[in-house]
Design a protein around this motif. Structure first.
Motif, mmCIF file in Angstrom:
data_model
loop_
_atom_site.group_PDB
_atom_site.id
_atom_site.type_symbol
_atom_site.label_atom_id
_atom_site.label_comp_id
_atom_site.label_asym_id
_atom_site.label_seq_id
_atom_site.Cartn_x
_atom_site.Cartn_y
_atom_site.Cartn_z
ATOM 1 N N THR A 96 12.747 57.165 -12.733
ATOM 2 C CA THR A 96 13.453 56.165 -12.681
ATOM 3 C C THR A 96 15.059 56.302 -12.686
ATOM 4 O OG1 THR A 96 11.509 54.893 -13.598
ATOM 5 C CG2 THR A 96 13.916 53.873 -13.747
ATOM 6 N N ALA A 97 15.438 57.083 -13.758
ATOM 7 C CA ALA A 97 17.087 57.369 -13.742
ATOM 8 C C ALA A 97 17.308 58.255 -12.616
ATOM 9 C CB ALA A 97 17.120 58.019 -15.206
ATOM 10 N N SER A 98 16.630 59.230 -12.360
ATOM 11 C CA SER A 98 17.183 59.891 -11.064
ATOM 12 C C SER A 98 17.271 58.992 -9.849
ATOM 13 C CB SER A 98 16.118 60.989 -10.722
ATOM 14 O OG SER A 98 16.002 61.863 -11.752
ATOM 15 N N GLU A 99 16.305 58.237 -9.536
ATOM 16 C CA GLU A 99 16.447 57.213 -8.337
ATOM 17 C C GLU A 99 17.494 56.607 -8.730
ATOM 18 O OE1 GLU A 99 15.336 55.237 -4.743
ATOM 19 O OE2 GLU A 99 14.882 57.380 -5.638
ATOM 20 N N PHE A 100 17.861 55.994 -9.931
ATOM 21 C CA PHE A 100 19.140 54.883 -10.060
ATOM 22 C C PHE A 100 20.440 55.829 -9.750
ATOM 23 C CE2 PHE A 100 22.260 53.174 -12.842
ATOM 24 C CZ PHE A 100 22.178 51.707 -12.323
ATOM 25 N N VAL A 101 20.240 57.105 -10.159
ATOM 26 C CA VAL A 101 21.459 57.731 -9.977
ATOM 27 C C VAL A 101 21.700 57.898 -8.672
ATOM 28 C CG1 VAL A 101 22.480 60.049 -10.472
ATOM 29 C CG2 VAL A 101 21.699 58.540 -12.277
ATOM 30 N N ARG A 102 20.740 58.480 -7.638
ATOM 31 C CA ARG A 102 20.727 58.760 -6.372
ATOM 32 C C ARG A 102 21.163 57.141 -5.529
ATOM 33 N NH1 ARG A 102 18.077 57.884 -1.933
ATOM 34 N NH2 ARG A 102 16.343 57.074 -2.997
ATOM 35 N N ARG A 103 20.976 56.091 -5.957
ATOM 36 C CA ARG A 103 21.216 54.878 -5.050
ATOM 37 C C ARG A 103 22.549 54.601 -5.747
ATOM 38 N NH1 ARG A 103 15.782 50.886 -5.657
ATOM 39 N NH2 ARG A 103 14.804 52.212 -4.398
ATOM 40 N N SER A 104 23.145 55.032 -6.936
ATOM 41 C CA SER A 104 24.510 54.633 -7.226
ATOM 42 C C SER A 104 25.439 55.665 -6.307
ATOM 43 C CB SER A 104 24.747 54.768 -8.720
ATOM 44 O OG SER A 104 23.911 54.038 -9.456
ATOM 45 N N GLU A 105 24.957 56.886 -6.422
ATOM 46 C CA GLU A 105 25.811 57.667 -5.565
ATOM 47 C C GLU A 105 25.867 57.266 -4.094
ATOM 48 O OE1 GLU A 105 23.566 61.504 -6.662
ATOM 49 O OE2 GLU A 105 24.885 61.632 -8.510
ATOM 50 N N GLN A 106 24.653 56.928 -3.514
ATOM 51 C CA GLN A 106 24.690 56.529 -2.219
ATOM 52 C C GLN A 106 25.753 55.302 -1.990
ATOM 53 O OE1 GLN A 106 20.474 55.845 -1.310
ATOM 54 N NE2 GLN A 106 20.327 57.734 -0.473
ATOM 55 N N LEU A 158 28.093 54.390 -3.971
ATOM 56 C CA LEU A 158 29.750 54.795 -3.742
ATOM 57 C C LEU A 158 30.180 55.457 -2.738
ATOM 58 C CD1 LEU A 158 32.101 55.007 -5.485
ATOM 59 C CD2 LEU A 158 31.216 57.098 -6.627
ATOM 60 N N HIS A 159 29.255 56.335 -2.020
ATOM 61 C CA HIS A 159 29.484 57.065 -0.852
ATOM 62 C C HIS A 159 29.780 56.003 0.274
ATOM 63 C CE1 HIS A 159 28.870 59.184 2.843
ATOM 64 N NE2 HIS A 159 29.527 60.416 2.273
ATOM 65 N N ALA A 160 28.904 55.214 0.274
ATOM 66 C CA ALA A 160 28.955 53.943 1.510
ATOM 67 C C ALA A 160 30.521 53.309 1.141
ATOM 68 C CB ALA A 160 27.973 52.965 1.532
ATOM 69 N N GLN A 161 30.832 52.746 -0.165
ATOM 70 C CA GLN A 161 32.156 52.296 -0.262
ATOM 71 C C GLN A 161 33.261 52.964 0.028
ATOM 72 O OE1 GLN A 161 31.689 51.165 -4.485
ATOM 73 N NE2 GLN A 161 30.896 49.145 -4.245
ATOM 74 N N LEU A 162 33.062 54.411 -0.204
ATOM 75 C CA LEU A 162 34.177 55.244 -0.020
ATOM 76 C C LEU A 162 34.442 56.042 1.428
ATOM 77 C CD1 LEU A 162 34.476 57.231 -3.262
ATOM 78 C CD2 LEU A 162 35.667 55.252 -2.758
ATOM 79 N N LEU A 188 36.842 56.781 11.511
ATOM 80 C CA LEU A 188 36.354 56.834 10.047
ATOM 81 C C LEU A 188 37.454 56.662 9.135
ATOM 82 C CD1 LEU A 188 35.038 59.679 11.735
ATOM 83 C CD2 LEU A 188 33.477 59.376 10.201
ATOM 84 N N LEU A 189 36.882 56.101 7.846
ATOM 85 C CA LEU A 189 37.979 55.710 6.744
ATOM 86 C C LEU A 189 37.528 56.628 5.830
ATOM 87 C CD1 LEU A 189 40.532 54.534 5.803
ATOM 88 C CD2 LEU A 189 39.103 52.612 5.252
ATOM 89 N N ARG A 190 37.962 57.289 5.095
ATOM 90 C CA ARG A 190 37.266 58.012 3.755
ATOM 91 C C ARG A 190 38.647 57.846 2.634
ATOM 92 N NH1 ARG A 190 38.673 63.026 1.796
ATOM 93 N NH2 ARG A 190 39.919 63.515 3.713
ATOM 94 N N ILE A 191 38.026 57.120 1.680
ATOM 95 C CA ILE A 191 39.023 56.722 0.467
ATOM 96 C C ILE A 191 38.770 57.791 -0.489
ATOM 97 C CG2 ILE A 191 39.478 55.015 -1.274
ATOM 98 C CD1 ILE A 191 38.122 52.953 0.570
ATOM 99 N N VAL A 192 39.748 58.111 -0.913
ATOM 100 C CA VAL A 192 40.010 59.307 -1.965
ATOM 101 C C VAL A 192 40.313 58.449 -3.354
ATOM 102 C CG1 VAL A 192 41.209 61.521 -2.732
ATOM 103 C CG2 VAL A 192 40.786 60.917 -0.348
ATOM 104 N N PRO A 193 39.371 58.135 -4.189
ATOM 105 C CA PRO A 193 39.769 57.377 -5.357
ATOM 106 C C PRO A 193 40.446 58.218 -6.406
ATOM 107 C CG PRO A 193 37.618 57.948 -5.454
ATOM 108 C CD PRO A 193 38.160 58.752 -4.199
ATOM 109 N N ASP A 194 41.547 58.843 -6.308
ATOM 110 C CA ASP A 194 42.562 59.255 -7.143
ATOM 111 C C ASP A 194 43.005 58.519 -8.231
ATOM 112 O OD1 ASP A 194 45.081 60.622 -8.399
ATOM 113 O OD2 ASP A 194 44.557 62.281 -7.446
#
Length: 164
Positions: free
Chosen positions: A76-86, A88-92, A108-114
């Motif tokens: 469950t935690a692995s799936e939650f982390v994977r979905r969160s990463e996906q 975030l990737h989609a937002q960035l 393409l637009l790639r946001i660098v969240p510095d």
């Protein structure tokens, strides 16, 4: 012993289970009289996931962790982390396909969240995936079909530069 054996044994206790990647810790739920389980990814100081935990038979103490529960919690935690990463990737990372002079162009637009100086990279590729242009833009740049088409139509001039 081989080199893959950890120096410290992994814990398997009633309220704390651990493997090489995850730690499950049963904690008192501060919001009510119940219990919660926090799942920590190895090396992380904050839990990746916190969820309710079952009371034991005495209705006071938590049900002890066991191997099956731990496996389910890790999945469950692995799936939650994977979905969160996906997410975030989609937002960035965004992309839009528009018409170029001779063919379709993917913008393409790639946001660098510095933390100190966030920015974004706007780029364009032809249908074969070859790069046509790349420029640094403000992190707040809004990529949509209209802004992408305007950039392509302006021969990839920096948006807002006034150059045509």
């Amino acid at each position: 012993m081989n080199d893959d054996t950890p120096d410290t044994p992994l814990l398997q206790e009633a309220r704390l289970w651990q493997d090489e990647n995850w730690t499950a810790q049963v904690i008192k739920n501060d919001d009510d009289d119940g219990w919660a389980v926090a799942m920590f990814k190895a090396g992380a100081s904050e839990p990746a996931l916190v969820g309710p935990w079952t009371m034991g038979r005495d209705k006071k103490n938590p049900k002890p962790l066991d191997g099956n529960a731990f496996i389910t919690l890790v999945k469950t935690a692995s799936e939650f982390v994977r979905r969160s990463e996906q997410q975030l990737h989609a937002q960035l990372n965004q992309s839009v396909i528009v018409n170029g002079k001779d063919s379709r162009v993917t913008v393409l637009l790639r946001i660098v969240p510095d933390e100190d100086n966030p920015y974004a990279v706007l780029s364009a590729q032809d249908e074969g995936g070859d790069e046509l242009a790349e420029i640094k833009v403000d992190a707040g740049f809004k990529l949509n079909r209209q802004t992408a088409q305007a950039w392509v139509d302006a021969d990839f001039a920096k948006p807002g530069s006034g150059r045509r």
